[in-house]
Enzyme design. Structure first.
Site, PDB file in Angstrom:
ATOM      1  N   LYS A   1       0.849  -1.198   0.000  1.00  0.00           N
ATOM      2  CA  LYS A   1       0.000   0.000   0.000  1.00  0.00           C
ATOM      3  C   LYS A   1       0.887   1.252   0.000  1.00  0.00           C
ATOM      4  O   LYS A   1       2.088   1.160   0.238  1.00  0.00           O
ATOM      5  CB  LYS A   1      -0.885  -0.025   1.246  1.00  0.00           C
ATOM      6  CG  LYS A   1      -0.085  -0.011   2.548  1.00  0.00           C
ATOM      7  CD  LYS A   1      -0.970  -0.218   3.755  1.00  0.00           C
ATOM      8  CE  LYS A   1      -0.150  -0.171   5.033  1.00  0.00           C
ATOM      9  NZ  LYS A   1      -0.922  -0.582   6.201  1.00  0.00           N
TER      10      LYS A   1
ATOM     11  N   TYR B   1      14.796  30.288   8.240  1.00  0.00           N
ATOM     12  CA  TYR B   1      13.578  30.856   8.835  1.00  0.00           C
ATOM     13  C   TYR B   1      13.701  30.872  10.348  1.00  0.00           C
ATOM     14  O   TYR B   1      14.093  29.875  10.952  1.00  0.00           O
ATOM     15  CB  TYR B   1      12.352  30.026   8.450  1.00  0.00           C
ATOM     16  CG  TYR B   1      11.939  30.184   7.003  1.00  0.00           C
ATOM     17  CD1 TYR B   1      11.533  31.430   6.513  1.00  0.00           C
ATOM     18  CD2 TYR B   1      11.944  29.090   6.142  1.00  0.00           C
ATOM     19  CE1 TYR B   1      11.150  31.578   5.202  1.00  0.00           C
ATOM     20  CE2 TYR B   1      11.555  29.225   4.825  1.00  0.00           C
ATOM     21  CZ  TYR B   1      11.161  30.476   4.362  1.00  0.00           C
ATOM     22  OH  TYR B   1      10.783  30.609   3.065  1.00  0.00           O
TER      23      TYR B   1
ATOM     24  N   ARG C   1     -10.108  -0.118  14.934  1.00  0.00           N
ATOM     25  CA  ARG C   1      -9.819   0.692  13.755  1.00  0.00           C
ATOM     26  C   ARG C   1     -10.842   0.296  12.696  1.00  0.00           C
ATOM     27  O   ARG C   1     -11.707   1.044  12.339  1.00  0.00           O
ATOM     28  CB  ARG C   1      -8.386   0.441  13.278  1.00  0.00           C
ATOM     29  CG  ARG C   1      -8.024   1.307  12.088  1.00  0.00           C
ATOM     30  CD  ARG C   1      -6.545   1.216  11.715  1.00  0.00           C
ATOM     31  NE  ARG C   1      -6.210   0.002  11.005  1.00  0.00           N
ATOM     32  CZ  ARG C   1      -5.045  -0.202  10.398  1.00  0.00           C
ATOM     33  NH1 ARG C   1      -4.094   0.727  10.456  1.00  0.00           N
ATOM     34  NH2 ARG C   1      -4.803  -1.323   9.757  1.00  0.00           N
TER      35      ARG C   1
HETATM   36  C1  LIG Z   1      -0.097  -1.652   6.816  1.00  0.00           C
HETATM   37  C2  LIG Z   1      -0.653  -2.939   7.206  1.00  0.00           C
HETATM   38  C3  LIG Z   1       0.186  -4.062   7.376  1.00  0.00           C
HETATM   39  C4  LIG Z   1       1.693  -4.001   7.304  1.00  0.00           C
HETATM   40  O1  LIG Z   1       2.225  -3.450   8.459  1.00  0.00           O
HETATM   41  P1  LIG Z   1       3.798  -3.382   8.741  1.00  0.00           P
HETATM   42  O2  LIG Z   1       3.904  -2.963  10.147  1.00  0.00           O
HETATM   43  O3  LIG Z   1       4.328  -2.350   7.809  1.00  0.00           O
HETATM   44  O4  LIG Z   1       4.341  -4.702   8.470  1.00  0.00           O
HETATM   45  C5  LIG Z   1      -0.418  -5.280   7.633  1.00  0.00           C
HETATM   46  N1  LIG Z   1      -1.768  -5.386   7.731  1.00  0.00           N
HETATM   47  C6  LIG Z   1      -2.591  -4.336   7.588  1.00  0.00           C
HETATM   48  C7  LIG Z   1      -4.054  -4.526   7.703  1.00  0.00           C
HETATM   49  C8  LIG Z   1      -2.066  -3.077   7.344  1.00  0.00           C
HETATM   50  O5  LIG Z   1      -2.884  -2.027   7.207  1.00  0.00           O
END
Ligand SMILES: *Cc1c(COP(=O)(O)O)cnc(C)c1O
Length: 830
Positions: free
Chosen positions: A493, A720, A590
């Protein structure tokens, strides 16, 4: 393939069973002793590594049995486990593939054969059909005696169409492949021009390839991309099926009108009279030729005009063979794997030339010594360079390059030769002007990026390096940790954590990863369009996406009743059964259904005609934090009750998964049937609690460059807010061309330093949008142009991403996913 008892397999492949064990069912095959599924039969194949050496390991890892060569039986340990002895394990694997093909009577098999363009044609056909009917495509360019057998064995039972690529390099090979594929239809791309070597003549080469079409049924078809009418006659002789050369009124036509940026404007005319001008995302005429063939096959497979035109407009070509980078100064570098076949060479040159500016030149850079190229072929290459108006040729002092130079004499082509690649590169780097195009021709096994990326690197100030070899070694580390029977999902992702999802997905497939995970439907569709065929789980699809999920064979996670209702409706309309995973909220709150609600949903799924429960998942809130282990265990317990309920309801083959990187490492009980690895792919540890439990190889580095240096008088202030104040005389400040738009958040100031040639330099003042300042006082080797490591690994230096994230009170995930669009991603494969 569907499960078959092991004794039946032995009779299918004509083997004898030695040291028999309990009767189990074989559901898959494996040729790597460390990549087994729970129901794998291991085949000990010859080749570079002798599979017989790994028989003991495969059986110890749980293989049901090992298929071995009868004449090697005596060498193998008697107590290792059941063995099936055959005359030739590769032939046995092929027999098994042929048997599985024969079971798939409802699947239409399309074979893609020819000299060039097979993989592009196959992927284009799968890509076009994917929104029309579920289509299986052979992975990558699996087209050899082994690759075809594995491709067919991996074909699922219920797909309507399978597209399989097949290649013959020696006489006799195509007949073996034809027995495995037993195609219903064939696409013949072209004959190429290198027939003579192994086959003696063009005619003999064509005859060999056409064996694939010899057994076509009378209602089958053969599309001919090769224009030579003599080959069409040969084809009509060999098959009773319809032979349709490109241009036949029953096939669509694609005419290129002109190129536009990196794309082509084409006119597509379909047999039913429909026509449309479309922008197709490739500048290459050869890719358009392959696409035209794929459109022909899609039409004959029943795809309607409107649907086909829409799919063509969305087509994305693969970028694996050719890579293109545009430097900030406007020059373009095209990397291509060396192929001295004149057809392939002129195709590459034409593509490169289409990227050239109005006042640019084409440079051909031959990085491959081309050992073994004879005078005749050197002459053919030279003709091609002349015909494609190459202005500058850079070569090595290699003998073959001498032959090419001799053949170019008097043709007005500038030829430069160098004793080594380094000198050639230095020359090209200064020679390359805006609007020029350099085509870099490198040997097959070195990745273009490795050496020649330098031409682009020297121009791009800020770069994110991704070491694909490190990614592969991390996959291997997780594979070792979880054992051969737990599936691996690579989570890609957010552009694969700020890298490039397509390149990472291909790497993961090669490394043996089983599934991909993405957050949104768009991310999944983009992978499909780029030819990624692996199963893909979408964590957070929304109800309006479901129709697209079905069309692109994406598996949704059902995290709410609304998603379930939408999935039911879309699956019912499409008439296809949709696999789904149900997400349980086990306490993170979540996404997902509370355990009771999830169990209610399972009851509905049990009776559903349209949806099949393929997986059960949950996500854990704090598996990286030992202080919260009670909460993690409570989450796992709640998830366990849902799994138990599913088992009680009689669900089978449900893939259960809860663990991302941290839980995979810290909680073996959280691994269930599959683990979902994101951060760990890049060798980054989720927390200090995981680092002692697994060794990973760090694989990313953010690097920028010093663009300016100032000498500061004491008391002068920087940036800045003027937060940095020069204290002593001799203070020197360097400006780096990377700011918070590029991946260095303002909070990076808390990290305090960057590395220049491995030496720490403090950050001076606040970080701006496009730049930041560092204090290089007392670092004489920090100069304009010096590389600066901001975080990660580069050139043997390291500044761990984990530490930077911790200093900024965030997680490594956030740091990576903020790498902005201006940063050049560079993939290496050391
Ligand atoms: C992002 C995500 C992962 C991967 O998590 P990592 O900590 O990067 O390995 C696995 N499962 C779900 C549902 C996620 O959203």
């Amino acid at each position: 393939m569907d499960p078959v008892p092991v004794t039946e397999v032995a009779s299918i492949i004509g083997g004898t069973v030695h040291f028999p064990a309990e009767e189990r069912e074989v559901g898959s095959v494996a040729i790597h002793s460390d990549r087994l599924q729970a129901d794998s039969l291991f085949f000990a194949l010859g080749g570079a590594t002798d599979g017989h050496r790994f028989v003991g390991r495969a059986l110890a890892n749980g293989a049901i049995a090992a298929v071995v060569a009868a004449d090697r039986l005596a060498e193998l340990p008697r107590d290792a486990g059941p063995l099936i002895a055959v005359a030739d394990p590769l032939a046995a694997l092929q027999a098994m593939a042929a048997w599985w093909r024969a079971q798939l009577t409802a699947t239409t098999f399309v074979a893609v054969i020819g000299s060039n363009g097979k993989t592009v044609t196959k992927d284009a056909l799968v890509g076009l059909l994917t929104g029309h009917r579920t289509t299986y495509g052979s992975p990558g360019s699996y087209n050899s005696q082994l690759g075809v057998a594995l491709s067919v064995l991996q074909c699922p039972a219920d797909v309507p169409i399978a597209v399989i690529e097949a290649a013959a390099t020696e006489p006799g090979e195509m007949a073996r492949l034809a027995r495995i594929v037993a195609p219903d239809a064939v696409v013949f791309t072209n004959l190429g021009s290198r027939s003579v070597q192994s086959f003696g003549s063009r005619e003999a080469h064509a005859r060999e390839l056409l064996i694939m079409a010899a057994g076509l049924p009378a209602d089958g078809w053969l599309i001919m991309g090769e224009p030579d009418p003599a080959v069409h006659l040969q084809a009509r002789d060999i098959t009773k099926a319809r032979v349709l050369p490109v241009g036949d009124p029953a096939l669509p036509r694609l005419t290129r009108l002109r190129h536009v940026e990196h794309a082509s404007l084409v006119r597509a005319a379909l047999p039913d009279g429909a026509a449309e001008d479309l922008l197709v995302a490739t500048p290459s005429p050869e890719v358009l030729t392959d696409l035209e063939l794929a459109m022909g096959a899609a039409t004959l497979l029943g795809m309607g005009s409107a649907e086909l035109l829409a799919a063509v407009a969305e087509y994305t070509p693969p970028s694996t063979r050719m890579q293109m980078w545009r430097r900030p100064d406007g020059a373009t570098v095209v990397g291509e794997l060396a192929n001295t076949d004149p057809l392939a060479l002129s195709s590459a040159l034409r593509t490169a030339r289409s990227l050239m500016g109005a006042h640019g030149r084409t440079l051909m850079i031959i990085g491959d010594p081309l050992a073994g190229l004879d005078a005749e072929r050197a002459e053919a290459m030279a003709r091609c360079l002349r015909a494609e108006h190459v202005q500058v040729v850079c070569g090595l002092t290699a003998e073959a390059h001498g032959l090419i130079e001799a053949a170019l004499r008097g043709a007005g082509v500038e030829v430069h030769r160098f004793p080594d690649e380094d000198r050639m590169r230095a020359f090209v780097a200064t020679e390359l002007r805006p609007e020029d195009v350099a085509l870099v021709h490198v040997p097959r096994d070195t990745m273009v990026t490795d050496d020649w990326m330098h031409l682009v690197e020297t121009a791009a100030a800020t770069r994110l390096y991704v070491d694909l070899a490190a990614v592969k070694s991390n996959v291997a580390a997780f594979r070792k940790l979880v054992g051969p029977h737990t599936k691996l999902m690579g989570v890609v992702k957010a552009d694969a954590y700020g890298t490039n999802p397509v390149i990472v997905a291909h790497t993961l497939r090669e490394a043996g990863v089983d599934w991909l995970g993405v957050a949104t439907t768009e991310e999944g569709v983009a992978l499909r369009r780029a030819g990624v065929q692996m199963p893909i789980l979408v964590f957070l699809a929304v109800p309006g996406d479901v129709e697209r999920l079905v069309r692109h064979r994406l598996t949704p996670s059902l995290y709410s009743v609304e998603m379930y209702d939408a999935a039911c409706r879309a699956a019912a309309v499409s008439g296809r059964r949709l696999d789904v995973h149900v997400e349980v909220d086990s306490g993170m709150h979540r996404s997902g259904l509370y355990p009771e609600a999830a169990i209610d949903l399972l009851a509905k799924l049990r009776d559903s005609e349209h949806l099949r429960l393929a997986g059960l998942m949950s996500h854990l809130g704090c598996p990286d934090d030992p202080a919260e282990d009670d909460l993690t265990r409570e989450q796992l317990k709640r998830f366990g009750t849902v799994c138990a309920a599913a088992a009680d309801m009689g669900f089978e083959d449900v893939v259960r998964h809860t663990a991302a990187t941290a839980a995979t490492i810290r909680f073996p009980e959280a691994r269930y049937d599959m683990v979902r690895i994101g951060l760990g792919l890049y060798g980054i540890q989720p927390s200090t609690a995981t680092s002692s439990l697994i060794t990973l190889t760090p694989g990313v580095g953010l690097v920028s460059r010093i663009v300016e240096i100032h000498d500061m008088a004491p008391g002068e202030r920087v940036g800045y807010g003027g937060l940095f104040r020069a204290q002593a005389p001799g203070t020197r400040i360097a400006l780096i061309a990377a700011g918070y738009y590029d991946a260095v958040p303002r909070a990076f100031r808390k990290v305090g330093f960057v590395l220049v040639n491995g030496r720490r330099c403090d950050i001076a003042g606040t970080i701006s949008m496009d730049s930041m300042a560092i204090d290089i006082t007392g670092h004489p080797d920090a100069q304009v142009g010096s590389d600066v490591l901001i975080f990660g690994q580069y050139a043997g230096f390291s500044s761990p991403v984990e530490q930077a994230a911790a200093a900024m009170d965030t997680v490594s995930h956030e740091l990576l996913s903020q790498v902005g669009p201006r940063v050049q991603r560079i993939f290496t494969q050391h």
